[in-house]
Design an enzyme around this catalytic site. Structure first.
Site, PDB file in Angstrom:
ATOM      1  N   LEU A  68       6.762 -57.157-115.965  1.00  0.00           N
ATOM      2  CA  LEU A  68       6.268 -57.151-114.577  1.00  0.00           C
ATOM      3  C   LEU A  68       4.776 -56.827-114.509  1.00  0.00           C
ATOM      4  CD1 LEU A  68       5.672 -54.089-113.327  1.00  0.00           C
ATOM      5  CD2 LEU A  68       8.130 -53.977-113.320  1.00  0.00           C
TER       6      LEU A  68
ATOM      7  N   CYS B 286      -0.970 -50.529-119.414  1.00  0.00           N
ATOM      8  CA  CYS B 286      -0.365 -51.295-120.509  1.00  0.00           C
ATOM      9  C   CYS B 286      -1.345 -51.947-121.481  1.00  0.00           C
ATOM     10  CB  CYS B 286       0.549 -52.362-119.937  1.00  0.00           C
ATOM     11  SG  CYS B 286       1.988 -51.627-119.149  1.00  0.00           S
TER      12      CYS B 286
HETATM   13  P1  NAD Z   1       5.986 -44.050-115.713  1.00  0.00           P
HETATM   14  O1  NAD Z   1       5.215 -42.941-116.295  1.00  0.00           O
HETATM   15  O2  NAD Z   1       5.608 -44.590-114.368  1.00  0.00           O
HETATM   16  O3  NAD Z   1       7.530 -43.640-115.615  1.00  0.00           O
HETATM   17  C1  NAD Z   1       8.217 -43.024-116.662  1.00  0.00           C
HETATM   18  C2  NAD Z   1       9.310 -42.155-116.059  1.00  0.00           C
HETATM   19  O4  NAD Z   1      10.124 -41.635-117.107  1.00  0.00           O
HETATM   20  C3  NAD Z   1       8.764 -40.935-115.293  1.00  0.00           C
HETATM   21  O5  NAD Z   1       9.330 -40.890-114.004  1.00  0.00           O
HETATM   22  C4  NAD Z   1       9.224 -39.749-116.142  1.00  0.00           C
HETATM   23  O6  NAD Z   1       9.509 -38.581-115.375  1.00  0.00           O
HETATM   24  C5  NAD Z   1      10.482 -40.310-116.767  1.00  0.00           C
HETATM   25  N1  NAD Z   1      10.927 -39.590-117.950  1.00  0.00           N
HETATM   26  C6  NAD Z   1      10.198 -39.076-118.968  1.00  0.00           C
HETATM   27  N2  NAD Z   1      10.987 -38.484-119.876  1.00  0.00           N
HETATM   28  C7  NAD Z   1      12.259 -38.629-119.426  1.00  0.00           C
HETATM   29  C8  NAD Z   1      13.519 -38.243-119.921  1.00  0.00           C
HETATM   30  N3  NAD Z   1      13.657 -37.564-121.080  1.00  0.00           N
HETATM   31  N4  NAD Z   1      14.630 -38.537-119.201  1.00  0.00           N
HETATM   32  C9  NAD Z   1      14.526 -39.198-118.018  1.00  0.00           C
HETATM   33  N5  NAD Z   1      13.348 -39.606-117.493  1.00  0.00           N
HETATM   34  C10 NAD Z   1      12.234 -39.320-118.194  1.00  0.00           C
HETATM   35  O7  NAD Z   1       5.966 -45.237-116.785  1.00  0.00           O
HETATM   36  P2  NAD Z   1       6.074 -46.810-116.488  1.00  0.00           P
HETATM   37  O8  NAD Z   1       4.760 -47.358-116.068  1.00  0.00           O
HETATM   38  O9  NAD Z   1       7.281 -47.042-115.660  1.00  0.00           O
HETATM   39  O10 NAD Z   1       6.322 -47.354-117.960  1.00  0.00           O
HETATM   40  C11 NAD Z   1       7.560 -47.193-118.618  1.00  0.00           C
HETATM   41  C12 NAD Z   1       7.562 -48.068-119.860  1.00  0.00           C
HETATM   42  O11 NAD Z   1       7.496 -49.441-119.481  1.00  0.00           O
HETATM   43  C13 NAD Z   1       6.376 -47.842-120.797  1.00  0.00           C
HETATM   44  O12 NAD Z   1       6.807 -48.011-122.108  1.00  0.00           O
HETATM   45  C14 NAD Z   1       5.425 -48.953-120.426  1.00  0.00           C
HETATM   46  O13 NAD Z   1       4.592 -49.313-121.493  1.00  0.00           O
HETATM   47  C15 NAD Z   1       6.375 -50.089-120.104  1.00  0.00           C
HETATM   48  N6  NAD Z   1       5.843 -51.080-119.169  1.00  0.00           N
HETATM   49  C16 NAD Z   1       5.122 -50.702-118.081  1.00  0.00           C
HETATM   50  C17 NAD Z   1       4.656 -51.667-117.193  1.00  0.00           C
HETATM   51  C18 NAD Z   1       3.838 -51.272-115.995  1.00  0.00           C
HETATM   52  O14 NAD Z   1       3.289 -52.177-115.349  1.00  0.00           O
HETATM   53  N7  NAD Z   1       3.732 -50.011-115.640  1.00  0.00           N
HETATM   54  C19 NAD Z   1       4.922 -53.029-117.427  1.00  0.00           C
HETATM   55  C20 NAD Z   1       5.685 -53.367-118.531  1.00  0.00           C
HETATM   56  C21 NAD Z   1       6.133 -52.396-119.406  1.00  0.00           C
END
Ligand code: NAD
Length: 486
Positions: free
Chosen positions: A160, A273
């Protein structure tokens, strides 16, 4: 199906919400209690404080406590769950490798819970987080360590784009599933049944390692493309008179083999990212003993691009930032989000503060709270006290000596008239997003205009003299940002 989404940030929340729209029973779990309470309220203001995406709050409000449940404890739902999605943050370490600590905590906790199941039905654990190639194997071995039975692991990377998360989840261009067994593939086909035979959506089944690699290659290719335009197209138009950036783009991308996406110049690509994924891939390839020259060049070009216009302001426009007031328009890394992770505005603000600006008058339509709370907190760095926050672009511009446009918010387009009615020349407009198509009126009225992907346009105010009174104080050209280790 019954699904648990672990981690409810920018990826987890839209994913959970859209799956609930399709009628699955989704339990969205996070360790952050205040976040879960905010989502649970179903109120847009509370939800958007954490993830601000068009349409998302409505889906949550509609499905909460019907198909979508928020929780800080999944013990009660583990027995019946078919699929667990891991959407945990995986930030970079200082050396560019991936900080797996949050992910590892989550999977060890999950392993403990799953090991206590009485019901031994097949369960699939799916990585949506962007994780180093080989992590699905790691997940498998951690589950075995905990004694979990009848499980499969899979990689289903997320593609996304922030600002478009809901649409991107409802109508993805592809679904990539990396799994080892047909049984697990079948479970995920049932989950994504609306996409499997879709005429427009590519549904790809492959190995976990290939799926993990697809995510890294995709993101680094996109950043390479952006950096090519900044590092080649932009540089040409900034150095040679009479090259029109917009026409250059049309002429080049008329070739069906060349993407129109990304064929623009900007003050660098930010967000959580691109930067971290390219650093991680460099680290992974280095670790495998393979050369990474191309990736390192791309990373360095993109990082330098974030502050490059400040160097141009000093060396081309002879602008001395010392003790000046500068308006900074746009703090988020791109429009339609409040996310400031790796935003160009962070680097711009740091660079301006290190050059002794008196104040930065900041404005962003969505990210002001985020900036104050998480990024420009004076307790972290006393220089941030020099940042003031304003309720509109006009307010931010009032009384300043220069303006820097850092984010491509639509409301900044055509700001030329506002500038003319708010501040008098000599005045320098630095445009990191080419947001002022009517810049000629500004220049004719005496303002200096310095755009990315274009020559410096001098106003008629003889401003070079006005700016360079204090030339000795101009610091040396910014050093290149810290290079990625060879
Ligand atoms: P984020 O920081 O917005 O969200 C991560 C969430 O995980 C937080 O709410 C945090 O509290 C929670 N968390 C941490 N440890 C935890 C645990 N032990 N148990 C339950 N919850 C826990 O991160 P994001 O932007 O959503 O990214 C998540 C993943 O997706 C990353 O690997 C990122 O690289 C990948 N990604 C992100 C995007 C983007 O546009 N943000 C796009 C593609 C892929």
């Amino acid at each position: 199906m019954k699904i648990v989404v672990i981690g409810t940030g920018y990826v987890g929340l839209p994913h959970a919400a859209v799956l609930s729209e399709y009628g699955h029973e989704v339990h969205a779990y996070d360790i952050d209690e205040t976040r879960i309470a905010a989502y649970q309220s179903g109120e847009a203001g509370n939800i958007e404080r954490y993830v601000n995406e068009p349409g998302l709050a409505d889906i949550v409000a509609e499905n909460v406590n019907r198909y979508l449940f928020f929780t800080t404890d999944v013990t009660g739902v583990v027995e019946e769950t078919d699929v667990f999605f891991l959407c945990i943050n995986t930030p970079p370490n200082r050396d560019g490798s991936t900080d797996m600590s949050y992910y590892l905590n989550a999977i060890h906790h999950l392993g403990n819970l799953l090991a206590q199941r009485h019901n031994k039905q097949r369960v699939v654990l799916v990585n949506k987080s962007t994780v180093p190639i080989g992590t699905a194997r790691l997940l498998e071995s951690v589950m075995r360590e905990h004694g979990v039975e009848n499980f499969g692991v899979a990689s289903n990377p997320e593609f996304l784009a922030q600002g478009n998360a809901v649409e991107g989840s409802r109508r993805p261009d592809r679904i990539v599933i990396g799994a080892d067994t047909l049984e697990d593939m079948e479970i995920l086909r049932r989950l994504y049944s609306q996409f499997v035979n879709h005429v427009r959506i590519r549904y790809l089944e492959t190995t976990p390692e290939t799926a993990e690699a697809i995510k890294y290659v995709s993101n680094t290719l996109l950043l390479t493309y952006i950096s090519f335009w900044n590092g080649v197209g932009g540089r040409l138009a900034e150095a040679i008179p009479n090259i029109r950036m917009e026409d250059l783009k049309v002429g080049v991308t008329a070739d069906a083999r060349i993407s129109t996406w990304g064929s623009y110049v900007s003050n660098g690509a930010g967000g959580s990212c691109f930067g971290k994924d390219i650093q991680s891939l460099i680290y992974q390839l280095n670790h495998a003993g393979r050369p990474t020259d191309l990736l390192r060049a791309v990373y360095n070009i993109n990082e330098y691009q974030k502050i490059y216009l400040i160097d141009r302001a000093i060396h081309e426009a002879h602008f001395n930032f010392n003790q000046k007031k500068v308006a900074l328009l746009g703090l988020s890394f791109k429009k339609r989000t409040n996310d400031m992770r790796d935003s160009a505005a962070l680097r711009v603000a740091e660079s301006l503060l290190s050059r002794g600006v008196a104040t930065i008058q900041a404005y962003d339509p969505l990210a002001m709270d985020e900036a104050r709370r998480n990024w420009f907190n004076p307790e972290k760095n006393y220089l941030y006290e020099r940042i003031t926050y304003h309720d509109s672009a006009v307010e931010a511009i009032e009384g300043t000596d220069a303006l820097y446009i850092s984010t491509d918010w639509e409301e900044f387009r055509g700001l030329a008239r506002t500038i003319r009615t708010t501040v008098k020349p000599p005045y320098l407009v630095i445009d990191g997003r080419r947001m002022l198509p009517d810049f000629e009126n500004l220049v004719a009225a005496g303002y200096d205009y310095l755009p990315v992907g274009g020559l410096l346009m001098r106003g008629r105010s003889n401003s070079s003299e006005a700016y360079s009174e204090n030339d000795q104080a101009i610091p040396a050209i910014d050093e290149l940002p810290q290079q990625v280790p060879a």
